[in-house]
Every structure is written in C-alpha cells, then in structure tokens.
Design a protein around this motif. Sequence first.
Motif, PDB file in Angstrom:
ATOM      1  N   SER A   1       0.699  -1.234  -0.132  1.00  0.00           N
ATOM      2  CA  SER A   1       0.052  -0.161  -0.269  1.00  0.00           C
ATOM      3  C   SER A   1       0.819   1.244  -0.034  1.00  0.00           C
ATOM      4  O   SER A   1       0.306   2.271  -0.196  1.00  0.00           O
ATOM      5  CB  SER A   1      -0.825  -0.066   1.153  1.00  0.00           C
ATOM      6  OG  SER A   1      -1.873  -1.153   1.165  1.00  0.00           O
ATOM      7  N   TRP A   2       1.864   1.062   0.521  1.00  0.00           N
ATOM      8  CA  TRP A   2       2.964   2.478   0.523  1.00  0.00           C
ATOM      9  C   TRP A   2       4.210   2.443  -0.171  1.00  0.00           C
ATOM     10  O   TRP A   2       4.784   3.621  -0.339  1.00  0.00           O
ATOM     11  CB  TRP A   2       3.286   2.410   2.192  1.00  0.00           C
ATOM     12  CG  TRP A   2       1.917   2.676   3.122  1.00  0.00           C
ATOM     13  CD1 TRP A   2       1.392   1.576   3.866  1.00  0.00           C
ATOM     14  CD2 TRP A   2       1.251   3.848   3.156  1.00  0.00           C
ATOM     15  NE1 TRP A   2       0.416   2.092   4.308  1.00  0.00           N
ATOM     16  CE2 TRP A   2       0.335   3.353   3.982  1.00  0.00           C
ATOM     17  CE3 TRP A   2       1.323   5.281   2.449  1.00  0.00           C
ATOM     18  CZ2 TRP A   2      -0.764   4.375   4.366  1.00  0.00           C
ATOM     19  CZ3 TRP A   2       0.357   5.994   3.100  1.00  0.00           C
ATOM     20  CH2 TRP A   2      -0.938   5.520   4.075  1.00  0.00           C
ATOM     21  N   LEU A   3       4.423   1.464  -0.704  1.00  0.00           N
ATOM     22  CA  LEU A   3       5.684   1.417  -1.764  1.00  0.00           C
ATOM     23  C   LEU A   3       5.321   2.028  -3.052  1.00  0.00           C
ATOM     24  O   LEU A   3       4.402   1.514  -3.587  1.00  0.00           O
ATOM     25  CB  LEU A   3       6.222  -0.063  -1.834  1.00  0.00           C
ATOM     26  CG  LEU A   3       7.636  -0.039  -2.398  1.00  0.00           C
ATOM     27  CD1 LEU A   3       8.831   0.481  -1.374  1.00  0.00           C
ATOM     28  CD2 LEU A   3       7.939  -1.559  -2.631  1.00  0.00           C
TER      29      LEU A   3
ATOM     30  N   PHE B   1       7.508  16.543   7.177  1.00  0.00           N
ATOM     31  CA  PHE B   1       6.894  16.370   8.665  1.00  0.00           C
ATOM     32  C   PHE B   1       5.469  16.339   8.544  1.00  0.00           C
ATOM     33  O   PHE B   1       4.623  17.395   8.404  1.00  0.00           O
ATOM     34  CB  PHE B   1       7.455  17.644   9.528  1.00  0.00           C
ATOM     35  CG  PHE B   1       7.024  17.335  11.010  1.00  0.00           C
ATOM     36  CD1 PHE B   1       7.791  16.855  11.792  1.00  0.00           C
ATOM     37  CD2 PHE B   1       5.654  17.731  11.336  1.00  0.00           C
ATOM     38  CE1 PHE B   1       7.513  16.883  13.147  1.00  0.00           C
ATOM     39  CE2 PHE B   1       5.243  17.502  12.671  1.00  0.00           C
ATOM     40  CZ  PHE B   1       6.044  16.997  13.575  1.00  0.00           C
ATOM     41  N   ALA B   2       4.935  15.084   8.506  1.00  0.00           N
ATOM     42  CA  ALA B   2       3.362  15.064   8.300  1.00  0.00           C
ATOM     43  C   ALA B   2       2.667  14.079   9.083  1.00  0.00           C
ATOM     44  O   ALA B   2       3.256  12.614   9.350  1.00  0.00           O
ATOM     45  CB  ALA B   2       3.156  14.584   6.936  1.00  0.00           C
ATOM     46  N   ARG B   3       1.745  14.324   9.839  1.00  0.00           N
ATOM     47  CA  ARG B   3       1.117  13.589  11.103  1.00  0.00           C
ATOM     48  C   ARG B   3       0.215  14.373  11.673  1.00  0.00           C
ATOM     49  O   ARG B   3       0.145  15.716  11.483  1.00  0.00           O
ATOM     50  CB  ARG B   3       2.372  13.066  12.005  1.00  0.00           C
ATOM     51  CG  ARG B   3       3.164  14.128  12.757  1.00  0.00           C
ATOM     52  CD  ARG B   3       4.095  13.388  13.628  1.00  0.00           C
ATOM     53  NE  ARG B   3       4.844  12.301  12.937  1.00  0.00           N
ATOM     54  CZ  ARG B   3       6.030  12.641  12.258  1.00  0.00           C
ATOM     55  NH1 ARG B   3       6.475  13.684  11.924  1.00  0.00           N
ATOM     56  NH2 ARG B   3       6.567  11.707  11.639  1.00  0.00           N
ATOM     57  N   ARG B   4      -0.494  13.897  12.622  1.00  0.00           N
ATOM     58  CA  ARG B   4      -1.487  14.755  13.477  1.00  0.00           C
ATOM     59  C   ARG B   4      -0.659  15.891  14.218  1.00  0.00           C
ATOM     60  O   ARG B   4       0.408  15.568  14.421  1.00  0.00           O
ATOM     61  CB  ARG B   4      -2.283  13.754  14.464  1.00  0.00           C
ATOM     62  CG  ARG B   4      -3.416  12.824  13.729  1.00  0.00           C
ATOM     63  CD  ARG B   4      -4.216  12.067  14.606  1.00  0.00           C
ATOM     64  NE  ARG B   4      -3.228  11.152  15.505  1.00  0.00           N
ATOM     65  CZ  ARG B   4      -3.082  11.432  16.752  1.00  0.00           C
ATOM     66  NH1 ARG B   4      -3.440  12.238  17.511  1.00  0.00           N
ATOM     67  NH2 ARG B   4      -1.992  10.515  17.368  1.00  0.00           N
TER      68      ARG B   4
ATOM     69  N   ASP C   1      -5.235  19.825   4.737  1.00  0.00           N
ATOM     70  CA  ASP C   1      -5.948  18.540   4.678  1.00  0.00           C
ATOM     71  C   ASP C   1      -5.239  17.321   4.498  1.00  0.00           C
ATOM     72  O   ASP C   1      -5.564  16.387   3.591  1.00  0.00           O
ATOM     73  CB  ASP C   1      -7.092  18.684   3.593  1.00  0.00           C
ATOM     74  CG  ASP C   1      -8.315  18.000   3.937  1.00  0.00           C
ATOM     75  OD1 ASP C   1      -8.610  17.834   5.276  1.00  0.00           O
ATOM     76  OD2 ASP C   1      -9.024  17.450   3.177  1.00  0.00           O
ATOM     77  N   TYR C   2      -4.420  16.968   5.387  1.00  0.00           N
ATOM     78  CA  TYR C   2      -3.716  15.765   5.122  1.00  0.00           C
ATOM     79  C   TYR C   2      -4.772  14.374   5.323  1.00  0.00           C
ATOM     80  O   TYR C   2      -5.494  14.490   5.884  1.00  0.00           O
ATOM     81  CB  TYR C   2      -2.738  15.567   6.498  1.00  0.00           C
ATOM     82  CG  TYR C   2      -1.727  14.546   6.739  1.00  0.00           C
ATOM     83  CD1 TYR C   2      -0.868  14.268   5.346  1.00  0.00           C
ATOM     84  CD2 TYR C   2      -1.460  13.664   7.577  1.00  0.00           C
ATOM     85  CE1 TYR C   2       0.020  13.462   5.108  1.00  0.00           C
ATOM     86  CE2 TYR C   2      -0.708  12.590   7.660  1.00  0.00           C
ATOM     87  CZ  TYR C   2       0.454  12.442   6.503  1.00  0.00           C
ATOM     88  OH  TYR C   2       1.211  11.365   6.326  1.00  0.00           O
ATOM     89  N   ASN C   3      -4.008  13.470   4.293  1.00  0.00           N
ATOM     90  CA  ASN C   3      -5.127  12.267   4.243  1.00  0.00           C
ATOM     91  C   ASN C   3      -3.933  11.387   3.523  1.00  0.00           C
ATOM     92  O   ASN C   3      -2.715  11.622   3.330  1.00  0.00           O
ATOM     93  CB  ASN C   3      -6.228  12.461   3.299  1.00  0.00           C
ATOM     94  CG  ASN C   3      -5.837  12.910   1.901  1.00  0.00           C
ATOM     95  OD1 ASN C   3      -4.561  12.747   1.459  1.00  0.00           O
ATOM     96  ND2 ASN C   3      -6.774  13.205   0.785  1.00  0.00           N
ATOM     97  N   MET C   4      -4.479  10.129   3.349  1.00  0.00           N
ATOM     98  CA  MET C   4      -3.615   8.833   2.810  1.00  0.00           C
ATOM     99  C   MET C   4      -2.955   9.198   1.524  1.00  0.00           C
ATOM    100  O   MET C   4      -1.922   8.874   1.162  1.00  0.00           O
ATOM    101  CB  MET C   4      -4.481   7.562   2.853  1.00  0.00           C
ATOM    102  CG  MET C   4      -4.642   7.352   4.248  1.00  0.00           C
ATOM    103  SD  MET C   4      -5.709   5.602   4.331  1.00  0.00           S
ATOM    104  CE  MET C   4      -4.543   4.405   3.776  1.00  0.00           C
TER     105      MET C   4
END
Length: 718
Positions: free
Chosen positions: A417-419, A505-508, A576-579
């Motif tokens: 899912s992430w590669l 730098f991305a996260r809650r 609006d950070y998302n997947m």
Amino acid sequence: MISKNITCTVPKANFLPERIERLNDLAYNLWWSWNPEAVTVFSKINPVLWDSVSHNPVAFLQQVSRSMLNQVSNDKQYLILFDQTIEAFDAYMNKKETWFMQKYPNIKDKTITYLSFEFGLHESIPAYAGGLGILAGDHLKESSDMGLPLVAIGFIYNQGYFVQKITEDGWQETSNFYLDYKKLPMIPLQDEKGKDVLIAVQLPGREIKARVWQINVGRIPLYLLDTTVNENTPYDQQLTAKLYTSDLETRISQEILLGVGGVRLMRLLGYNPAVWHMNEGHSAFLSIERCLELVKQGKTFDEAAEIVRKGNVFTTHTPVPAGNDRFPVWLVEKYFHQIWPELGLTHDQFINLAKEESSYGDQFTMPILALRLSDHCNAVSELHGMVSRDMWHFLWPDRKVADVPITHITNGVHSFSWLSRRMGILFDRYLGTEWRENPDNPEIWEKVDLIPDAEIWAVKRHQKRKMARFINDRARAQWLTGTVHPVQTLAAGVLLDSDALTIGFARRFPTYKRGYLILHDYERLLRLINNVDTPVQILFSGKAHPADEPGKLIVQQLYRAIKDHRSGGRLVFIEDYNMEIARYLVQGVDVWLNTPRRPNEASGTSGMKSAMNGGLNFSILDGWWHEGYNGKNGWSIGSEKQYDSTEKQDAEDALSLYEILEERIVPLYYSNRSDANIPTGWMMKVKNAIRTLSPQFCTRRMVSDYVRNMYIPAIEER
Ligand SMILES: *Cc1c(COP(=O)(O)O)cnc(C)c1O
C-alpha cells in the motif's frame, strides 16, 4: 457470510459493456488499491476523470461515459491488461495455499474478530483520523494477503473526521461535508426480503438501531455500523456522524454500539469468534456483553469473565495517561445501571472493573476494562511496552513492573500500500519477486546492496518530481477557487524546488509530537534552509483535533513561519492531510522528520513508510525508531535520558536537531557527489535503511507476531 438468510449483493453499475462487466467486482473490493495494475485498469479508461474522482472506482464507474467504456472494451491492448488483472484478482481471492493455511491447517475455521473505532483503507473512505486507523487498515490488508480467518467491525461516519482549511492567519478551520454512500464501495447487508439488516443496543430510555455495510478488503469483510436509519430519532441518527467527538454522551453511546453491537452483529451473522481483538479500548464493552451472554446461560460472573478473558486480545496505543479514553462514573451508571444486576454484580463490583481514582473524581477507564478482561495484552513497540507496564503497574500491585502482563508487538506498514510502483519494480529486478511473497524475510533484503546507486537515485528523483507536481497542482486548484489570499498559494508550495534536499513532517498535530520544535531557533533555521549552495525545504502537513486549541496554535505558529518572506518559500504547508498526501510525501521526500516528546510516541508508522521508499529517518529515539535505528540507517535526535522539565527537553532536542542537520545531513546530501552527480555516502545510508527496516517494520512481520503470540494462544487456551 455465514448466515444463509443474509445477503450482501454488490450493487451493479447498470451500463458496463459485458466484456468488461467485472470492472464492477474490482471496484467493490479494495484489493485494487494495493495493486498498481488494477489501478491502471481504471485510470486507462479516462485518466482525467480518474484523478478528478480522487481515485475512487465506484464514483468513476458512475461517471465515466458510455462511449469511453465501449472504446476500451474493443481495445486489444486494454483487454489484455483487463484479463490479466481479473485473473490475478480471482487467483488472489481463491488462493488455498495461504500463509495461514500452511502454518495452521487445523485451525482454519476459528474466526478472529477485529474491532476498531477507525480504519484507514483509502483516502476515498474517510473513516480514520491518523496512525491508529491506518494501522487497522494495514492490519486488514495484510490479514487478507496471509489468509487469516479474520473479520472486522467499525463505523462509517457520514461526516468523516473533518476537512481542514487554514485561514490566511494560519488558524485551522473545519468544514463539514456529507459522504455520498452511493459513491463508496459499501455493500448493504440485507435479509431475504431485501430489508436492511439491523442490530440493536439499549441506551437510556430507548433502543437504537444500526444498519450494516460491508467493505471487502481483499478476502477480509469489514462490517461498518451506521445509525442513519428511519427507526432512530433524528438525534440518534447523528450518533455515527463523526469520528472522535468530544461529547461524552455521544462517545459512550458509540462505544456501546461498537462493543455490545459488535458482539450482537457477530451472533446475527452466525459467527462464533474464537478471538476478539480490541484495537484500543474503545470496543472494550464487548466483554460486558459476552459476560452477560454467559451469565444468562447459567455461569457466575467470575466464571464468565474467566472464559471471556481467554479469547480477548487487547492492543493499547496510548502512553500518555491523559490520552486514555475514560468516562465519569455517573455517566457509566446512567448507561449501565440495568446491566450490573443482570451480571450478578453490585454497583461497586461493576465500577471496579475499570475504576481509576483521580483528583477530579472516579473515572471508568476503558483501557482498564480491556486490560482486566483480556489475557493477551500488548503495546505497539518495545519502548512503549516498558512505558505501558509502568503506567498500568498499579493494576497489578503484587507484581514487579517487568511482570505486568503487557507484552509488545511493534507496528508495521503494509508494504504494497505504501511502496511506490517504481520502487517495487526495482526490487523485483534485484531482489527477485520473492520479496512480494515474503516481505519480512531479511535474507531477501540483503540483495538491496546489489542495486546500483544510480537506479535508486533515479526512482527517488522521479518520485520527488511527482510529489512536487502534485503539490503544485493542489496549490493551483486552491488558487483557482478564488477564495484564498496569494500568500496562501505560496504557502501551499508553488516555490518548491525538485533538486533541494527535502524534509517531510506530516502527521496529526497533538502537542506531544512537537511540530514546533524545528522553529525553536528560527534564525538558525532560516540560515539553514536558505543557503544558496545547499538549500533545504521542509514540507508540513497534518490536522489538529478540532477541540485541541494548543494543537491548532502549533499549526498557526508553523503557518506564520511559512508565510514569512524570509523563509523564501522553502517551508510549505499542505492542507487537509490524508492517505493520498501521505503516499506522495513518504515516496518523495529525502528525510522523514519526527520530533515526539520521548517517551510519548507509542510507535509511529509514517517513518516506516518513508524508509522502504528510500527516505532517511531523522527522529527522536522514541516508539519504533528506538528499535529501528542502528547508527547507519538514518539519524537520531537528542538523547535517551529522562527529563523533568519539558522546556529543557525541547531546548536540548532542538539543539541536537540543528547540529545534526547542519553538520551531517546537509553535507552528506550535497557533497561527495559521483561523476553522475549522485551523493554516494547518502546512497549507502539509503540502502542500509531499505535493507534493515523494510523486513522488520512491515505488517507481514507484525501480523505473524499477532498470530503466533496472541491469536493462536487465545484459540488454544479456550
Ligand atoms: C501513516 C499515517 C499516519 C501516522 O503517522 P505517524 O507519524 O505515525 O503519527 C497518520 N496519518 C496518515 C494519513 C498516515 O498515512
């Protein structure tokens, strides 16, 4: 489905040409989302539309024109791709020799039920807020790949979490939206008469109902509860509107629905789960319902609890006492006063199941309920295991801290899912496709050293340009709305430079993650990023919880620095950070920064996603990085000592952060370039990171650990 009377029929897209009719089956199973070929089967039909529906195949098939469908259904090239994909999908779904079948041929019929407040499966299904949800989503995808007999239960929130907008002054605003269920890959569960299946739970003075939607995650069914049905009052229909509301009555009602309703759903569908896995304490009321079932069959409460405990698995994610989910005792009395007599318990006995004394009155703490009624408990990293045993020691006062029965299973991420697709192809060439079968086998990953620097570098550069284009396009689209000030477009990343060393730098944005730490010495940061020969840019993205004022202040503090002309457009905030944003960032950046206040980060997973894509972690030795860092595969910030002053901790960590950036990271990236202008020292570290971290921090390793150390013991104990 186990029960014969319940149907789950995939809605049909009404005008698909027969030859490619099965596009609909692909659209209604998230398998497509971690298989790049399946993505192409949709995107090839109409790439522009594919992007504009945010890669949501259900919406895509509803909107794509009939003529385009007819065209591809006569296109030989397309049909080859289509047939191959359908064949791969069918083979995947019908595979008999799965990992689980091979390892445990005798226990295949035992169901494992996994419950979570949030599931992060894809950006088009906004049922997640952050890492906890992504972890749950990755757990399902991996369980599917491994053939586990697992089913999952959660919620569909018709208003999702929230949409983040940043004002010109950097203040986070939330805007509401309503999901269109018809555009989601959700299949309603119905009875023989075509009526929605409903489950019911008691709340004070009333019964509320929830209908059930199924999402297929490969081979795993995920059941989502939804109270927007006519049988409920308008007030109760709102119960599943939003994830993580601060309203306690809503919260306890949601948790009753998930825990108690979850058990009832399993019974209704005919499952008899051997294992109940609670992802966090939100679903812990399931134990109350299961005890009640057994008491009604004639057991005493103690006998019932003994049985229930054996099959319960509890994963805690919260190292911060204040972060735990708890209710004032009066509220629990209001919702459960009819239940304790039925269980044969007194008021005090019931409350004591989860009682925590505090200066503001006794609390009923959900993780305590879960810990007391589970034989199999774990934290999510080695360090978090130690912190958790210490934190919950008071529940086992007769034991030594080391003997508190909470073990750890370190988190992982679902590799496919992430590669990035290109990195995957590169691995196929040099590692052989075996890595896809056994992503957790470190021997296979030894071959990473055979990959020529130039090839990894080329993939990284490609991903970085792709990320820059994506960010630019978002900025442009936002500017085109005519609703933002020009400086916001600048802040959104129009001045990005694809050749500069790029940090993500991305996260809650809760305070413990210290999004502000990099600003500690702002002048020093400006000198660093603006060096003409060695420029650095930093991309920020993430949401603060709407009720978290300090978190929103951190976002504002960052945004003001970003808007400052002196930062030269080298600091960027992506709203609006998302997947989807996460995927572009973890695949594109050179360095993944994480600055939690140690030891508050239970695990963290975003750094794992970056590492396998050739990003280098630069992080506090907290959570997973305490295990992952080996001195050669990234950098650590600060020391592992304990502080009694947060100011002191911030100051020392910030100092370390600047020093390592200036003296080690920036020079390594810009000097020692080969004839082809490739930083050879850097590439050595990148290979070390991919080789050591990919096998250790993937969900294949994680889910195997869960099977071996939690699920199988729970099944066998019964
Ligand atoms: C991976 C991921 C997270 C988790 O980030 P951490 O740095 O581990 O807190 C949060 N949100 C999204 C969208 C993610 O993809």
